[in-house]
Design a protein around this motif. Structure first.
Motif, PDB file in Angstrom:
ATOM      1  N   SER A   1       0.822  -1.218   0.000  1.00  0.00           N
ATOM      2  CA  SER A   1       0.000   0.000   0.000  1.00  0.00           C
ATOM      3  C   SER A   1       0.850   1.259   0.000  1.00  0.00           C
ATOM      4  CB  SER A   1      -0.927   0.002   1.220  1.00  0.00           C
ATOM      5  OG  SER A   1      -0.164  -0.040   2.425  1.00  0.00           O
ATOM      6  N   TYR A   2       2.087   1.142   0.473  1.00  0.00           N
ATOM      7  CA  TYR A   2       2.980   2.307   0.514  1.00  0.00           C
ATOM      8  C   TYR A   2       4.419   1.820   0.420  1.00  0.00           C
ATOM      9  CZ  TYR A   2       5.579   6.326   2.330  1.00  0.00           C
ATOM     10  OH  TYR A   2       6.460   7.361   2.483  1.00  0.00           O
ATOM     11  N   VAL A   3       5.193   2.436  -0.473  1.00  0.00           N
ATOM     12  CA  VAL A   3       6.597   2.089  -0.638  1.00  0.00           C
ATOM     13  C   VAL A   3       7.401   3.375  -0.736  1.00  0.00           C
ATOM     14  CG1 VAL A   3       8.275   0.657  -1.859  1.00  0.00           C
ATOM     15  CG2 VAL A   3       5.831   0.131  -2.056  1.00  0.00           C
ATOM     16  N   LYS A   4       8.434   3.460   0.081  1.00  0.00           N
ATOM     17  CA  LYS A   4       9.353   4.605   0.003  1.00  0.00           C
ATOM     18  C   LYS A   4      10.720   4.114  -0.440  1.00  0.00           C
ATOM     19  CE  LYS A   4       9.724   8.094   2.983  1.00  0.00           C
ATOM     20  NZ  LYS A   4      10.050   8.891   4.204  1.00  0.00           N
ATOM     21  N   GLY A   5      11.290   4.794  -1.432  1.00  0.00           N
ATOM     22  CA  GLY A   5      12.642   4.521  -1.883  1.00  0.00           C
ATOM     23  C   GLY A   5      13.576   5.618  -1.425  1.00  0.00           C
ATOM     24  N   VAL A   6      14.692   5.227  -0.838  1.00  0.00           N
ATOM     25  CA  VAL A   6      15.676   6.176  -0.319  1.00  0.00           C
ATOM     26  C   VAL A   6      17.017   5.915  -0.988  1.00  0.00           C
ATOM     27  CG1 VAL A   6      16.935   6.940   1.736  1.00  0.00           C
ATOM     28  CG2 VAL A   6      14.494   6.390   1.900  1.00  0.00           C
ATOM     29  N   ASP A   7      17.672   6.967  -1.426  1.00  0.00           N
ATOM     30  CA  ASP A   7      18.990   6.834  -2.038  1.00  0.00           C
ATOM     31  C   ASP A   7      19.755   8.133  -1.836  1.00  0.00           C
ATOM     32  OD1 ASP A   7      19.988   4.570  -4.326  1.00  0.00           O
ATOM     33  OD2 ASP A   7      21.162   6.413  -4.204  1.00  0.00           O
ATOM     34  N   ILE A   8      21.081   8.029  -1.739  1.00  0.00           N
ATOM     35  CA  ILE A   8      21.899   9.225  -1.592  1.00  0.00           C
ATOM     36  C   ILE A   8      22.101   9.933  -2.921  1.00  0.00           C
ATOM     37  CG2 ILE A   8      24.119   8.049  -1.941  1.00  0.00           C
ATOM     38  CD1 ILE A   8      25.268   9.929   0.207  1.00  0.00           C
ATOM     39  N   SER A   9      21.919   9.220  -4.016  1.00  0.00           N
ATOM     40  CA  SER A   9      22.214   9.750  -5.344  1.00  0.00           C
ATOM     41  C   SER A   9      21.024  10.498  -5.931  1.00  0.00           C
ATOM     42  CB  SER A   9      22.627   8.621  -6.289  1.00  0.00           C
ATOM     43  OG  SER A   9      22.620   9.053  -7.631  1.00  0.00           O
ATOM     44  N   GLU A  10      21.228  11.753  -6.246  1.00  0.00           N
ATOM     45  CA  GLU A  10      20.194  12.538  -6.899  1.00  0.00           C
ATOM     46  C   GLU A  10      19.873  11.970  -8.280  1.00  0.00           C
ATOM     47  OE1 GLU A  10      19.263  17.218  -8.106  1.00  0.00           O
ATOM     48  OE2 GLU A  10      21.184  16.650  -7.186  1.00  0.00           O
TER      49      GLU A  10
END
Length: 272
Positions: free
Chosen positions: A74-83
């Protein structure tokens, strides 16, 4: 950004070279370890992730983010240091003309300093996933504590889980000679061996990858990965030394040398 953090993926030359990899172009289908990770992610009772809240650390192009959403999250967050990685992940939705407001989000954060406080007033997750990212992290114990705080705890319900892959310690260990195959003479002709050395000497490894010198990674033993999980409130529920199977070799003969040593370490742990 943390002083020890290297954001190599925002280097234009490196990012361009990374985009040529099969797993960059074809996503999860081109990641040979994906079937094993998928089995770790999905329970035996379900082939989907119904109504799950999921966090992907080091999300890259967002292949897993989209897969999780397509499979019921129902909800997914993607996190990355790279713009550049975040921009690429967002571009896939833009290119197809589809958006998922409130269901898929991306955030640029440094995993060395990120805060994932799981108190009731903040986000909590059923699953935290990470593919080939944690070997870039210097203070992995701190990150495991943050992940643990963000996962749902089993109070009559199923506890949140962490599923991740890293370069296998046998792959990341060698220093002199460096991590690469060595040709040797054997009775049947020529063969190859992997130069395992410095396995117990943990710490920074500076390597050359995709034509770029000075890529920083951190070598840890398998024992250390497991110990850090246990010390930070997890129960280990799965571990796999991933190397191609005989079926994989039949489909991809060029992988045959990879049977001599595991290429990836896959782990799944449950938050207590």
């Amino acid at each position: 950004m943390h002083a020890g953090t290297q954001n190599i993926y925002d280097d234009p030359q490196f990012f361009s070279a990374y985009s040529t990899l099969q797993r960059s172009q074809q996503g999860l289908a081109a990641a040979p370890e994906w079937p094993s990770l998928r089995r770790m992610i999905l329970s035996s009772s379900s082939d989907t992730l119904p109504q799950s809240r999921i966090l992907d650390l080091g999300c890259g192009y967002g292949w897993f983010v989209r897969w999780a959403h397509e499979n019921g999250a129902s909800y997914v967050k993607g996190v990355d240091i790279s713009e550049k990685m975040i921009e690429k992940a967002k571009s896939f939705d833009a290119d197809t003309g589809t958006t998922f407001p409130g269901e898929i989000t991306y955030e640029r954060r440094d995993l060395e300093t990120v805060t994932l406080d799981g108190n009731p007033n903040r986000e909590s997750y059923d699953l935290v996933y990470s593919s080939l990212t944690f070997h870039y992290i210097e203070d992995l114990g701190r990150l495991f504590r943050q992940i643990h705080s963000s996962l749902k705890k089993g109070d009559g319900s199923v506890s949140g889980r962490l599923v991740f892959s890293v370069e296998h310690p046998i792959y990341s260990a060698p220093v002199r000679p460096a991590a690469d195959w060595i040709d040797v003479e054997v009775d049947e002709g020529e063969g190859k061996v992997w130069p395992l050395n410095s396995y117990s000497e943990e710490g920074l490894r500076v390597t050359s990858w995709l034509g770029t010198e000075g890529v920083r990674k951190y070598h840890r033993t398998t024992e250390t990965y497991v110990s850090l999980l246990l010390e930070n409130g997890f129960i280990l529920t799965g571990l796999k030394d991933w190397a191609p199977s005989e079926e994989d070799i039949a489909a991809h003969p060029e992988w045959s040398v990879e049977r001599h040593r595991p290429f990836f370490l896959l782990l799944v742990a449950e938050a207590r």
